[in-house]
Write a protein that holds these residues in place. Structure first.
Motif, PDB file in Angstrom:
ATOM      1  N   ARG A   1     -23.041  33.389   9.130  1.00  0.00           N
ATOM      2  CA  ARG A   1     -24.350  33.590   8.476  1.00  0.00           C
ATOM      3  C   ARG A   1     -23.610  35.100   7.623  1.00  0.00           C
ATOM      4  O   ARG A   1     -24.703  34.064   6.775  1.00  0.00           O
ATOM      5  CB  ARG A   1     -24.704  34.150   9.831  1.00  0.00           C
ATOM      6  N   ALA A   2     -23.313  36.173   7.595  1.00  0.00           N
ATOM      7  CA  ALA A   2     -22.977  36.779   6.256  1.00  0.00           C
ATOM      8  C   ALA A   2     -22.798  36.047   5.272  1.00  0.00           C
ATOM      9  O   ALA A   2     -23.406  36.153   3.895  1.00  0.00           O
ATOM     10  CB  ALA A   2     -22.052  37.393   6.527  1.00  0.00           C
ATOM     11  N   THR A   3     -21.974  35.221   5.454  1.00  0.00           N
ATOM     12  CA  THR A   3     -21.582  34.331   3.207  1.00  0.00           C
ATOM     13  C   THR A   3     -22.717  33.538   3.326  1.00  0.00           C
ATOM     14  O   THR A   3     -23.515  33.112   2.212  1.00  0.00           O
ATOM     15  CB  THR A   3     -20.586  33.340   4.319  1.00  0.00           C
ATOM     16  N   GLU A   4     -23.937  32.385   4.245  1.00  0.00           N
ATOM     17  CA  GLU A   4     -24.874  32.184   3.969  1.00  0.00           C
ATOM     18  C   GLU A   4     -26.530  32.792   3.571  1.00  0.00           C
ATOM     19  O   GLU A   4     -26.491  32.759   2.260  1.00  0.00           O
ATOM     20  CB  GLU A   4     -25.634  31.853   5.393  1.00  0.00           C
ATOM     21  N   GLY A   5     -26.012  34.462   3.859  1.00  0.00           N
ATOM     22  CA  GLY A   5     -26.646  35.418   3.258  1.00  0.00           C
ATOM     23  C   GLY A   5     -26.617  35.787   1.984  1.00  0.00           C
ATOM     24  O   GLY A   5     -26.955  35.632   0.891  1.00  0.00           O
ATOM     25  N   ASP A   6     -25.424  35.721   1.801  1.00  0.00           N
ATOM     26  CA  ASP A   6     -24.402  36.559   0.886  1.00  0.00           C
ATOM     27  C   ASP A   6     -24.429  35.167   0.022  1.00  0.00           C
ATOM     28  O   ASP A   6     -24.578  35.594  -2.131  1.00  0.00           O
ATOM     29  CB  ASP A   6     -23.027  37.295   0.529  1.00  0.00           C
ATOM     30  N   ILE A   7     -24.456  34.081  -0.409  1.00  0.00           N
ATOM     31  CA  ILE A   7     -24.519  33.106  -0.747  1.00  0.00           C
ATOM     32  C   ILE A   7     -25.884  32.953  -1.112  1.00  0.00           C
ATOM     33  O   ILE A   7     -26.323  32.026  -2.712  1.00  0.00           O
ATOM     34  CB  ILE A   7     -23.537  31.502  -0.621  1.00  0.00           C
ATOM     35  N   PHE A   8     -26.655  33.167  -0.319  1.00  0.00           N
ATOM     36  CA  PHE A   8     -28.151  32.656  -1.184  1.00  0.00           C
ATOM     37  C   PHE A   8     -28.851  33.604  -1.320  1.00  0.00           C
ATOM     38  O   PHE A   8     -29.619  33.346  -2.810  1.00  0.00           O
ATOM     39  CB  PHE A   8     -28.919  32.374   0.433  1.00  0.00           C
ATOM     40  N   THR A   9     -28.596  34.428  -1.279  1.00  0.00           N
ATOM     41  CA  THR A   9     -28.421  36.272  -1.999  1.00  0.00           C
ATOM     42  C   THR A   9     -28.610  35.868  -3.671  1.00  0.00           C
ATOM     43  O   THR A   9     -28.880  35.884  -4.743  1.00  0.00           O
ATOM     44  CB  THR A   9     -28.354  37.163  -1.969  1.00  0.00           C
ATOM     45  N   GLU A  10     -26.999  34.759  -3.761  1.00  0.00           N
ATOM     46  CA  GLU A  10     -26.273  35.094  -5.569  1.00  0.00           C
ATOM     47  C   GLU A  10     -27.564  33.441  -6.092  1.00  0.00           C
ATOM     48  O   GLU A  10     -27.941  33.855  -6.900  1.00  0.00           O
ATOM     49  CB  GLU A  10     -24.768  34.785  -4.973  1.00  0.00           C
ATOM     50  N   ALA A  11     -27.934  32.826  -5.192  1.00  0.00           N
ATOM     51  CA  ALA A  11     -28.272  31.437  -5.135  1.00  0.00           C
ATOM     52  C   ALA A  11     -29.660  31.593  -6.401  1.00  0.00           C
ATOM     53  O   ALA A  11     -30.383  31.784  -7.359  1.00  0.00           O
ATOM     54  CB  ALA A  11     -28.573  30.447  -4.757  1.00  0.00           C
TER      55      ALA A  11
END
Length: 486
Positions: free
Chosen positions: A121-131
């Protein structure tokens, strides 16, 4: 807590607006990122390895069955004939007591699965922020390129007008040179802006997987906290990095118990069966007239206990080692907590500063537009010169670029604040419409209680999409690729 997804309503609004109906939306970009980003797909694979850890831990508490078979041929034998035999045996062992090590191993593996889910879930948030950052970078840089293109066109017109007025003696050669210099600078700035746009588009492709098409304006962010303290309070409750490290700490505590179980006895139930066939050579091996049958069988059952008395300090070392790991994770938990607080406060500060910057730059753009109109009017009556007009045009451009940049910074900082507060994950963004979401529990239920030694999955292939054309050779040390189509 924001649950329900601000992107869904914004997507519907985009579709209802004819001017941007064909443009890519932020929601579409995030869906594509969710389905094809290699960091996300790799993290899902990492979680599946943790799921298998539960099955591995359970296997230690299940029956163990082994079989042995062999063929023996005597070559020489003193005082008798040679013989041969074929033997086979089966042994069954079942652990009855192991000091709680298996139970604690299973519990530790389950805690690591929970930690892995939180990390996903944390990785999803980080990748979405990067996107989101990549999406907004492209919008910003396209706007900056357009502003600089317009500036070049204006300065080209100004230069031509200056030359015409120079020809009739209304301006000096100095005025023409100033216009030429400012046009050359504008063209240089345009080239720099175009280079930055190319870099942003390539970063967009790296994160999201495709080159950007026309991009629709992003939807408004949901309501954000009014104070940094409110943001931190939400982050400490919801941030997935904190959830993950808490589960890892619990798993480490269970690992200590597993190591301590090495001091305790183990008890197992055992059963065995053995068959030997002398292949007609029993008389040769045991002497004529012996009562030994050519085929012999034996079975047995019992209980075995292993009582450790002294193991050279091994158990103590393993316990201390596990405690050291637990201590490291406890310190890491404090480190992550500090990082979450700092990231949350920093994102909040950047967001508020960007909002203030937007307001200031909007005033600056309005004022510079008015100033440029006035300067041009005053030039026509002789109270302003060419350089005054050029400076006014440059100041307006600078304020327009600053405004575009501030709007990008505010949106990205706001989304980063959502991520720090644990509210930029898949369930927050409502991305399930039209796409299948990855269910980490489904794989856990599928594999965690399997018994078969022959159960395995198909040979894995990449889930993430590539951004180059050409086949992948997994056995090659380097893979030649064809440049992507532009």
């Amino acid at each position: 807590m924001m649950r329900g997804g601000f992107l869904m309503a914004a997507s519907a609004l985009a579709l209802a607006t004819g001017g941007i109906a064909s443009a890519d939306t932020l929601r579409e970009a995030l869906v594509r990122t969710y389905n094809t980003n290699p960091t996300l797909t790799g993290q899902r694979a990492q979680l599946r390895t943790l799921d298998e850890g539960v099955a591995i831990a359970r296997a230690a508490g299940r029956p163990q069955v082994t079989a042995n078979a062999g063929f023996n041929q005597d070559i020489t034998k003193t005082g008798g004939g040679t013989g041969r035999n074929l033997n086979a045996s089966v042994e069954l062992g079942y652990p009855l007591f192991n000091g709680g090590s298996v139970r604690n191993q299973i519990r530790a593996a389950d805690e690591r699965v929970l930690a892995g889910r939180a990390t996903l879930r944390a990785t999803e948030g980080d990748i979405f922020t990067e996107a989101v950052g990549a999406y907004m970078d492209v919008i910003r840089d396209r706007s900056i390129v357009e502003l600089n293109q317009n500036q070049v066109r204006v300065l080209e017109t100004n230069l031509q007008a200056s030359r015409d007025r120079f020809e009739v003696g209304d301006l000096t050669r100095t005025d023409v040179a100033q216009s030429e210099a400012r046009l050359a600078l504008a063209r240089s700035n345009l080239e720099t802006a175009e280079g930055q746009l190319t870099a942003s588009e390539e970063n967009y492709r790296r994160v999201i997987g495709t080159m950007p098409d026309d991009l629709a304006p992003p939807p408004p962010l949901p309501p954000l906290p009014m104070t940094a303290d409110q943001a931190v309070e939400t982050a400490l409750q919801n941030n997935s990095d904190l959830v993950a490290v808490a589960a890892q700490i619990r798993a480490a505590g269970l690992d200590v118990r597993v190591a301590q179980a090495g001091r305790l006895p183990t008890v197992s139930a055992v059963a065995s069966g053995r068959a030997t066939n002398y292949l007609g050579t029993a008389d040769d091996q045991f002497g004529g007239g012996s009562s030994v049958d050519n085929t012999q069988t034996a079975t047995g059952a019992g209980v075995q206990a292993r009582i450790p008395l002294y193991q050279g300090g091994l158990v103590g070392a393993r316990v201390r080692q596990s405690q050291a790991v637990q201590s490291r994770l406890l310190e890491q938990g404090v480190e992550i907590e500090r990082a979450v607080v700092a990231q949350t406060r920093a994102a909040f500060a950047r967001y508020r500063a960007a909002l203030d910057t937007i307001e200031s730059n909007e005033i600056a753009v309005s004022a510079n537009s008015l100033a440029l109109e006035g300067t041009r009017a005053e030039q026509t009556v002789g109270t302003r010169n060419v350089l005054d007009v050029l400076n006014a045009e440059q100041e307006l451009l600078n304020s327009q670029v600053a405004l575009v940049t501030a709007r990008r910074d505010a949106y990205v900082a706001g989304f980063a604040l959502l991520n720090a507060m644990g509210q930029a994950e898949i369930e927050d963004l409502n991305l399930d419409g039209g796409t299948a979401l990855y269910d980490p529990v489904a794989n856990y239920d599928r594999v965690s209680r399997r018994w078969s030694d022959w159960s395995q999955d198909e040979t894995p292939t990449p889930v993430a999409t590539r951004t180059v054309v050409g086949p992948v050779d997994p056995d090659a040390s380097t893979t030649p690729v064809t440049p992507p189509a532009q």
